[in-house]
Scaffold this motif. Structure first.
Motif, PDB file in Angstrom:
ATOM      1  N   SER A 167       0.818  -1.142  -0.100  1.00 15.86           N
ATOM      2  CA  SER A 167      -0.097   0.097   0.006  1.00 15.86           C
ATOM      3  C   SER A 167       0.806   1.239  -0.042  1.00 15.86           C
ATOM      4  O   SER A 167       0.411   2.277   0.004  1.00 15.86           O
ATOM      5  CB  SER A 167      -1.056  -0.085   1.359  1.00 15.86           C
ATOM      6  N   MET A 168       2.096   1.048   0.024  1.00 16.97           N
ATOM      7  CA  MET A 168       2.932   2.436  -0.179  1.00 16.97           C
ATOM      8  C   MET A 168       3.651   2.631  -1.484  1.00 16.97           C
ATOM      9  O   MET A 168       4.496   3.604  -1.674  1.00 16.97           O
ATOM     10  CB  MET A 168       4.130   2.264   0.946  1.00 16.97           C
ATOM     11  N   GLU A 169       3.361   1.765  -2.343  1.00 17.98           N
ATOM     12  CA  GLU A 169       4.054   1.801  -3.857  1.00 17.98           C
ATOM     13  C   GLU A 169       3.760   2.902  -4.592  1.00 17.98           C
ATOM     14  O   GLU A 169       2.593   3.461  -4.705  1.00 17.98           O
ATOM     15  CB  GLU A 169       3.728   0.502  -4.634  1.00 17.98           C
ATOM     16  N   HIS A 170       4.820   3.344  -5.182  1.00 18.82           N
ATOM     17  CA  HIS A 170       4.633   4.326  -6.377  1.00 18.82           C
ATOM     18  C   HIS A 170       3.775   3.606  -7.514  1.00 18.82           C
ATOM     19  O   HIS A 170       3.637   2.356  -7.654  1.00 18.82           O
ATOM     20  CB  HIS A 170       6.026   4.469  -7.179  1.00 18.82           C
ATOM     21  N   HIS A 171       3.128   4.343  -8.598  1.00 13.47           N
ATOM     22  CA  HIS A 171       2.171   3.733  -9.427  1.00 13.47           C
ATOM     23  C   HIS A 171       2.704   2.727 -10.335  1.00 13.47           C
ATOM     24  O   HIS A 171       2.291   1.813 -10.729  1.00 13.47           O
ATOM     25  CB  HIS A 171       1.500   4.941 -10.276  1.00 13.47           C
ATOM     26  N   SER A 172       4.236   3.024 -10.319  1.00 10.73           N
ATOM     27  CA  SER A 172       5.109   2.153 -11.352  1.00 10.73           C
ATOM     28  C   SER A 172       5.130   0.623 -10.923  1.00 10.73           C
ATOM     29  O   SER A 172       5.456  -0.228 -11.638  1.00 10.73           O
ATOM     30  CB  SER A 172       6.339   2.925 -11.797  1.00 10.73           C
ATOM     31  N   ASN A 173       4.915   0.686  -9.622  1.00 12.12           N
ATOM     32  CA  ASN A 173       5.069  -0.597  -9.015  1.00 12.12           C
ATOM     33  C   ASN A 173       3.471  -1.163  -8.581  1.00 12.12           C
ATOM     34  O   ASN A 173       3.482  -1.987  -7.694  1.00 12.12           O
ATOM     35  CB  ASN A 173       6.087  -0.741  -7.822  1.00 12.12           C
ATOM     36  N   ASP A 174       2.671  -0.733  -9.197  1.00 15.24           N
ATOM     37  CA  ASP A 174       1.154  -1.114  -8.939  1.00 15.24           C
ATOM     38  C   ASP A 174       0.612  -1.403 -10.270  1.00 15.24           C
ATOM     39  O   ASP A 174       0.126  -2.562 -10.423  1.00 15.24           O
ATOM     40  CB  ASP A 174       0.529  -0.040  -7.936  1.00 15.24           C
ATOM     41  N   LEU A 175       0.514  -0.306 -11.022  1.00 20.09           N
ATOM     42  CA  LEU A 175      -0.369  -0.492 -12.380  1.00 20.09           C
ATOM     43  C   LEU A 175       0.250  -1.390 -13.432  1.00 20.09           C
ATOM     44  O   LEU A 175      -0.940  -2.282 -13.982  1.00 20.09           O
ATOM     45  CB  LEU A 175      -0.406   0.994 -12.902  1.00 20.09           C
ATOM     46  N   PRO A 176       1.409  -1.769 -13.452  1.00 21.32           N
ATOM     47  CA  PRO A 176       1.895  -2.955 -14.515  1.00 21.32           C
ATOM     48  C   PRO A 176       1.472  -4.072 -14.046  1.00 21.32           C
ATOM     49  O   PRO A 176       1.316  -4.875 -14.861  1.00 21.32           O
ATOM     50  CB  PRO A 176       3.574  -2.648 -14.429  1.00 21.32           C
ATOM     51  N   TRP A 177       1.175  -4.397 -12.939  1.00 25.33           N
ATOM     52  CA  TRP A 177       0.449  -5.609 -12.447  1.00 25.33           C
ATOM     53  C   TRP A 177      -0.712  -6.148 -12.529  1.00 25.33           C
ATOM     54  O   TRP A 177      -1.377  -7.109 -12.513  1.00 25.33           O
ATOM     55  CB  TRP A 177       1.100  -5.963 -10.948  1.00 25.33           C
ATOM     56  N   ARG A 178      -1.613  -4.867 -12.648  1.00 25.68           N
ATOM     57  CA  ARG A 178      -2.877  -5.075 -12.728  1.00 25.68           C
ATOM     58  C   ARG A 178      -3.472  -5.730 -14.032  1.00 25.68           C
ATOM     59  O   ARG A 178      -2.985  -5.109 -15.225  1.00 25.68           O
ATOM     60  CB  ARG A 178      -3.836  -3.737 -12.413  1.00 25.68           C
ATOM     61  N   GLY A 179      -4.537  -6.448 -14.104  1.00 27.38           N
ATOM     62  CA  GLY A 179      -4.786  -6.983 -15.354  1.00 27.38           C
ATOM     63  C   GLY A 179      -4.185  -8.211 -15.651  1.00 27.38           C
ATOM     64  O   GLY A 179      -4.689  -8.792 -16.319  1.00 27.38           O
ATOM     65  N   ARG A 180      -2.661  -8.245 -15.034  1.00 26.66           N
ATOM     66  CA  ARG A 180      -2.140  -9.341 -15.635  1.00 26.66           C
ATOM     67  C   ARG A 180      -2.156 -10.533 -14.682  1.00 26.66           C
ATOM     68  O   ARG A 180      -1.925 -11.675 -14.839  1.00 26.66           O
ATOM     69  CB  ARG A 180      -0.525  -9.136 -16.007  1.00 26.66           C
ATOM     70  N   PHE A 181      -2.349 -10.172 -13.301  1.00 25.67           N
ATOM     71  CA  PHE A 181      -2.135 -11.039 -12.429  1.00 25.67           C
ATOM     72  C   PHE A 181      -3.473 -10.830 -11.339  1.00 25.67           C
ATOM     73  O   PHE A 181      -4.021  -9.756 -11.242  1.00 25.67           O
ATOM     74  CB  PHE A 181      -0.956 -10.972 -11.439  1.00 25.67           C
ATOM     75  N   ALA A 182      -3.789 -11.795 -10.357  1.00 31.65           N
ATOM     76  CA  ALA A 182      -4.434 -11.445  -9.226  1.00 31.65           C
ATOM     77  C   ALA A 182      -3.664 -10.697  -8.483  1.00 31.65           C
ATOM     78  O   ALA A 182      -2.525 -11.205  -7.904  1.00 31.65           O
ATOM     79  CB  ALA A 182      -4.898 -12.758  -8.537  1.00 31.65           C
ATOM     80  N   LEU A 183      -4.023  -9.439  -7.922  1.00 31.01           N
ATOM     81  CA  LEU A 183      -3.087  -8.325  -7.336  1.00 31.01           C
ATOM     82  C   LEU A 183      -3.811  -8.135  -5.865  1.00 31.01           C
ATOM     83  O   LEU A 183      -4.890  -7.870  -5.783  1.00 31.01           O
ATOM     84  CB  LEU A 183      -3.002  -7.316  -7.971  1.00 31.01           C
ATOM     85  N   ASP A 184      -2.732  -8.239  -4.964  1.00 25.63           N
ATOM     86  CA  ASP A 184      -3.382  -7.788  -3.380  1.00 25.63           C
ATOM     87  C   ASP A 184      -2.013  -6.848  -3.052  1.00 25.63           C
ATOM     88  O   ASP A 184      -0.967  -6.778  -3.578  1.00 25.63           O
ATOM     89  CB  ASP A 184      -3.538  -8.976  -2.734  1.00 25.63           C
ATOM     90  N   TYR A 185      -2.482  -6.310  -1.788  1.00 20.22           N
ATOM     91  CA  TYR A 185      -1.612  -5.432  -1.331  1.00 20.22           C
ATOM     92  C   TYR A 185      -1.307  -5.602   0.287  1.00 20.22           C
ATOM     93  O   TYR A 185      -2.131  -5.641   1.017  1.00 20.22           O
ATOM     94  CB  TYR A 185      -2.184  -3.845  -1.510  1.00 20.22           C
ATOM     95  N   VAL A 186      -0.078  -5.418   0.459  1.00 22.68           N
ATOM     96  CA  VAL A 186       0.560  -5.527   2.081  1.00 22.68           C
ATOM     97  C   VAL A 186       0.185  -4.389   2.791  1.00 22.68           C
ATOM     98  O   VAL A 186       0.386  -3.254   2.080  1.00 22.68           O
ATOM     99  CB  VAL A 186       1.854  -5.829   2.058  1.00 22.68           C
ATOM    100  N   GLU A 187      -0.642  -4.372   3.848  1.00 27.02           N
ATOM    101  CA  GLU A 187      -0.911  -3.415   4.774  1.00 27.02           C
ATOM    102  C   GLU A 187      -0.086  -2.218   5.144  1.00 27.02           C
ATOM    103  O   GLU A 187       1.269  -2.796   5.270  1.00 27.02           O
ATOM    104  CB  GLU A 187      -2.066  -3.418   5.528  1.00 27.02           C
ATOM    105  N   ILE A 188      -0.107  -1.179   5.749  1.00 27.21           N
ATOM    106  CA  ILE A 188       0.511  -0.039   6.235  1.00 27.21           C
ATOM    107  C   ILE A 188       0.046   0.259   7.570  1.00 27.21           C
ATOM    108  O   ILE A 188      -1.273   0.162   7.612  1.00 27.21           O
ATOM    109  CB  ILE A 188       1.027   1.282   5.377  1.00 27.21           C
ATOM    110  N   ASP A 189       0.746   0.837   8.563  1.00 23.54           N
ATOM    111  CA  ASP A 189       0.209   1.345   9.720  1.00 23.54           C
ATOM    112  C   ASP A 189       0.058   2.871   9.690  1.00 23.54           C
ATOM    113  O   ASP A 189       0.151   3.478   8.425  1.00 23.54           O
ATOM    114  CB  ASP A 189       1.253   0.729  10.942  1.00 23.54           C
ATOM    115  N   GLN A 190      -0.469   3.448  10.882  1.00 24.35           N
ATOM    116  CA  GLN A 190      -0.840   4.680  10.847  1.00 24.35           C
ATOM    117  C   GLN A 190       0.303   5.789  10.269  1.00 24.35           C
ATOM    118  O   GLN A 190       0.097   6.767   9.851  1.00 24.35           O
ATOM    119  CB  GLN A 190      -1.105   5.197  12.201  1.00 24.35           C
TER     120      GLN A 190
END
Length: 450
Positions: free
Chosen positions: A135-158
């Protein structure tokens, strides 16, 4: 070989540090660049190397002329420089030159989705292959994975730090279906340095590989991918030259050669093949297979020179210097009223990145005040990490939806200070002095810059 020099002389290594820029009142001052997380100015050695090599510049590979042979040699020597800089194994790994880290991640996503039958079965959404981002990633390490894989996100604290317990929980939840954990080495928003080797060990325990987006990390701290037999080995690494004092548009993707052997390349054309007929193609082995067309030789030469300079200074020295600047800034900000600071002062390993807001002043306006009053360049907005910023600012989802449907509405964001090796405490003093004035005279500056 280390360059023996004081912190003060770091400044002499960088071009543009004494450039004059105009203020709001028409006067000129020496520019202060606190926007290094976006891009860094060029090193003197980089430009000297470019100018020295320019008379010998030629097309690489397959040329019989002296210039072509020399260009080919420089290109491949730079590849080895890159591998050595991050502790990669040249017998097993390859370094692929691309435009930037964004292209590198897209290339890896394509390869894992479109490679061998074994890769397809492990990574395709139809087979429920899962990629874990965070959940802290730059878009470049998020958007390329979308649509190609089942994608989930490791959570962040406050405070925006990764919940490593959530990483393990999700790896357990998907029961072996997670094939890749992809994580930033350091956040471009908060500067938090993630324990990527510990994350690698956890990922490998559950049969997953790891990719590290090193765009922010590699220019600022020492890094080692570790040997292939280690549980803490980093499988894939990407980074960009323009964030490490080497302009001209080069990025790097490092990973096992075996990953890039099967399947067609994402970009086809000259240089990628051994033989072509109208019916068949025999691809080159990697990395040539993944570097279609005439490569950016000047960009690679620049990166090679930058790495040698950074290595000469010592990455540990750079890290300490930038941390000193960040600690100094945070200490000074504590006494200034009306500041919202989005990182903790102590207790976390961080780069020299400080995000904040001045209450009552829109982030874009604040960036204009910094430039107009003191010639300070800082970044404002969401830094291509919208989900992370929204979480840190505690913006409800319903507000985000409303903003998307209201193009004229002011969007949430922050202002960000990010240091480079050439920045100095006296520049931080200028920033602190201006922040003090603005925080105590907000209405005046709002009238002036709105």
């Amino acid at each position: 070989m280390r360059l023996l020099m004081s912190k003060a002389s770091y400044r002499n290594l960088v071009i543009g540090v004494d450039t004059l820029v105009p203020l709001h009142n028409g006067q000129q001052v020496t520019a202060i660049n606190f926007d290094n997380a976006a891009t860094t100015p060029p090193l003197v050695r980089v430009m000297e190397e470019i100018n020295a090599f320019a008379p010998y510049y030629s097309s690489i590979h397959r040329g019989a002329g002296y210039k072509s042979a020399l260009s080919s040699e420089k290109f491949e020597e730079a590849r080895q420089t890159v591998l050595d800089f991050v502790g990669a194994d040249s017998r097993k790994d390859t370094a692929i030159f691309v435009k930037n880290a964004t292209e590198a991640i897209n290339k890896l996503a394509f390869r894992l989705c479109s490679g061998s039958d074994e890769q397809k079965s492990r990574f395709s959404p139809e087979k429920k292959g899962v990629v874990l981002s965070t959940s802290m990633e730059h878009h470049s390490n998020d958007l390329p994975w979308r649509g190609r894989f089942a994608l989930d996100y490791v959570e962040i604290d406050q405070w925006g730090r990764l919940h490593l317990s959530d990483l393990e929980n999700k790896l357990q939840k998907y029961a072996g279906r997670v094939k890749l954990v992809t994580v930033s080495g350091a956040s471009n928003v908060t500067g938090y340095v993630n324990p990527v080797h510990r994350i690698a060990e956890t990922a490998h325990k559950y049969g997953a590989k790891i990719m590290v987006d090193g765009s922010q990390l590699i220019p600022h701290l020492p890094f080692d991918m570790r040997e292939h037999g280690s549980k803490r080995h980093i499988d894939y690494l990407v980074f960009s030259a323009h964030k490490m004092y080497a302009p001209f548009g080069t990025g790097v993707l490092i990973g096992p050669k075996d990953t890039f052997v099967p399947g067609d390349p994402d970009i086809t054309g000259g240089g990628t093949v051994q033989v072509v007929t109208h019916e068949d193609v025999i691809w080159n082995p990697p990395p040539a297979k993944e570097e279609a067309g005439t490569p950016n030789l000047m960009g690679v030469v620049a990166l090679d020179a930058a790495i040698k300079t950074l290595r000469g200074i010592g990455m540990d020295n750079i890290g300490r210097h930038e941390k000193d600047l960040a600690d100094y800034l945070l200490k000074g900000m504590k006494s200034i009223p009306h500041l919202d600071i989005y990182v903790r002062e102590t207790g976390d390993e961080r780069l020299g990145i400080i995000p904040f807001n001045v209450r009552g002043i829109f982030h874009e306006t604040m960036a204009g005040v910094m430039a107009g009053e003191a010639g300070i360049a800082i970044r404002n907005g969401c830094f291509c990490a919208h989900p992370y910023i929204h979480r840190l600012l505690k913006v409800p989802n319903m507000d985000i939806v409303r903003m998307i449907n209201s193009p004229g509405e002011q969007k949430p964001g922050m202002v960000r200070v990010s240091f480079g090796l050439y920045n100095e405490r006296r520049e931080v003093d200028v920033l602190l002095s201006l922040l003090e004035k603005v925080s105590r005279n907000r209405r005046m500056y709002l009238r002036k810059y709105s």
